[in-house]
Design an enzyme around this catalytic site. Sequence first.
Site, PDB file in Angstrom:
ATOM      1  N   LYS A 288       0.839  -1.214   0.000  1.00 26.53           N
ATOM      2  CA  LYS A 288       0.000   0.000   0.000  1.00 26.53           C
ATOM      3  C   LYS A 288       0.869   1.258   0.000  1.00 26.53           C
ATOM      4  O   LYS A 288       0.528   2.265  -0.633  1.00 26.53           O
ATOM      5  CB  LYS A 288      -0.932  -0.012   1.217  1.00 26.53           C
ATOM      6  CG  LYS A 288      -1.850   1.210   1.300  1.00 26.53           C
ATOM      7  CD  LYS A 288      -2.808   1.236   0.132  1.00 26.53           C
ATOM      8  CE  LYS A 288      -3.768   2.382   0.010  1.00 26.53           C
ATOM      9  NZ  LYS A 288      -3.867   3.437   0.919  1.00 26.53           N
TER      10      LYS A 288
ATOM     11  N   HIS B 220       1.929   1.703  -3.496  1.00 24.76           N
ATOM     12  CA  HIS B 220       0.737   2.153  -4.216  1.00 24.76           C
ATOM     13  C   HIS B 220       0.554   3.662  -4.041  1.00 24.76           C
ATOM     14  O   HIS B 220       0.313   4.406  -4.993  1.00 24.76           O
ATOM     15  CB  HIS B 220      -0.472   1.373  -3.672  1.00 24.76           C
ATOM     16  CG  HIS B 220      -1.817   1.915  -4.052  1.00 24.76           C
ATOM     17  ND1 HIS B 220      -2.372   3.030  -3.449  1.00 24.76           N
ATOM     18  CD2 HIS B 220      -2.734   1.489  -4.955  1.00 24.76           C
ATOM     19  CE1 HIS B 220      -3.562   3.261  -3.960  1.00 24.76           C
ATOM     20  NE2 HIS B 220      -3.814   2.345  -4.884  1.00 24.76           N
TER      21      HIS B 220
HETATM   22  O1  LIG Z   1      -4.525   5.878   0.945  1.00 23.34           O
HETATM   23  C1  LIG Z   1      -5.112   6.764   0.358  1.00 23.34           C
HETATM   24  C2  LIG Z   1      -5.492   6.635  -1.065  1.00 23.34           C
HETATM   25  O2  LIG Z   1      -4.941   5.524  -1.661  1.00 23.34           O
HETATM   26  C3  LIG Z   1      -5.426   7.980   1.111  1.00 23.34           C
HETATM   27  O3  LIG Z   1      -6.351   8.801   0.542  1.00 23.34           O
HETATM   28  C4  LIG Z   1      -4.172   8.631   1.516  1.00 23.34           C
HETATM   29  O4  LIG Z   1      -4.246   8.929   2.879  1.00 23.34           O
HETATM   30  C5  LIG Z   1      -3.797   9.892   0.819  1.00 23.34           C
HETATM   31  O5  LIG Z   1      -2.445  10.117   1.080  1.00 23.34           O
HETATM   32  P1  LIG Z   1      -1.838  11.551   1.218  1.00 23.34           P
HETATM   33  O6  LIG Z   1      -2.596  12.250   2.331  1.00 23.34           O
HETATM   34  O7  LIG Z   1      -0.404  11.345   1.608  1.00 23.34           O
HETATM   35  O8  LIG Z   1      -2.026  12.247  -0.095  1.00 23.34           O
END
Ligand SMILES: O=C(CO)[C@H](O)[C@H](O)COP(=O)(O)O
Length: 301
Positions: A173, A176
């Site tokens: 993840k 990802h």
């Molecule tokens: O896991 C996610 C999507 O896949 C979340 O929306 C994630 O928290 C977003 O990350 P960031 O705040 O670092 O942009």
Amino acid sequence: MDIAMIGLGRMGANMAQRLHRGGHRVVGYDPGEGARQRAAEAGLEVVDSLAAAVAALPVPRVVWLMVPAGETVDQTLGQLTPHLAEGDIVIDGGNSNYQDSIRRAKALAEDDLGYVDCGTSGGVWGLQEGYSLMVGGEASVVEQIAPLLRTLAPAEDRGWGRVGPSGAGHFTKMVHNGIEYGMMQAYAEGFALMERKQEMELDLAQVAEVWRHGSVVRSWLLDLSTEALKRNPSLDGIAPYVEDSGEGRWTVAEAIALDVPAPVITLSLLERLRSRESNSFTDRLLSAMRNEFGGHAIKKS
Ligand SMILES: O=C(CO)[C@H](O)[C@H](O)COP(=O)(O)O
């Protein structure tokens, strides 16, 4: 299956709802009274303590955590595990650091508790579309929770999988989300270019709509960008300030540790940091240096 969902925020409440609609019995708990109330109003079975959530389940118990990554996970486990017994299973579906997940899995294994780290993607659309689930942990434990994963995923046999041992779900993840940073940055830069080319009179939402169908760069992020541009073509009222929740930083640190060049992800993270600078010391010093060595004019603030 019977399951307790701990954490009824945006993600947890929707996941609980999807499981409930899929025929599972979900007992929900959140430390916040407001979140509990909203979940109860949405038709979920809600209790007012972790102990009550565990007590409501048949053994072996399955408890899914959707709480903020970091200390909250450790605190929740500290309060939860005294109520659990051999054979019970805890799943962490948040954006935890994979090294924390490996540590937690080892600690729980000492008490014969199963621990599964589940990277969960799908955001607020997951309730209707399903979630992509990257699962790490013992194969025999993952097998026991497979009915839940099948319901949460977009389809029974797609969008979820055991990707490896403990930590592998959250590692996957993390990567990802690093990719997510890079893709988002590329779209944003491309649209900024088109926005600047005023003589072309481009309708950005129209271009995005054209690209959504058949183009090499079509994607869900593009679909969402199209919606945002249709609603608000000049992005009025949105400050040029981009937050991050940590996964990009972990991805970059991991890339450095593994000697893997990851320039796109790294720069997209740095660009987020840059977006937060309204009065950059770096840029002011650059300007000062040009003035010192070449007498080049300084733009006064
Ligand atoms: O896991 C996610 C999507 O896949 C979340 O929306 C994630 O928290 C977003 O990350 P960031 O705040 O670092 O942009």
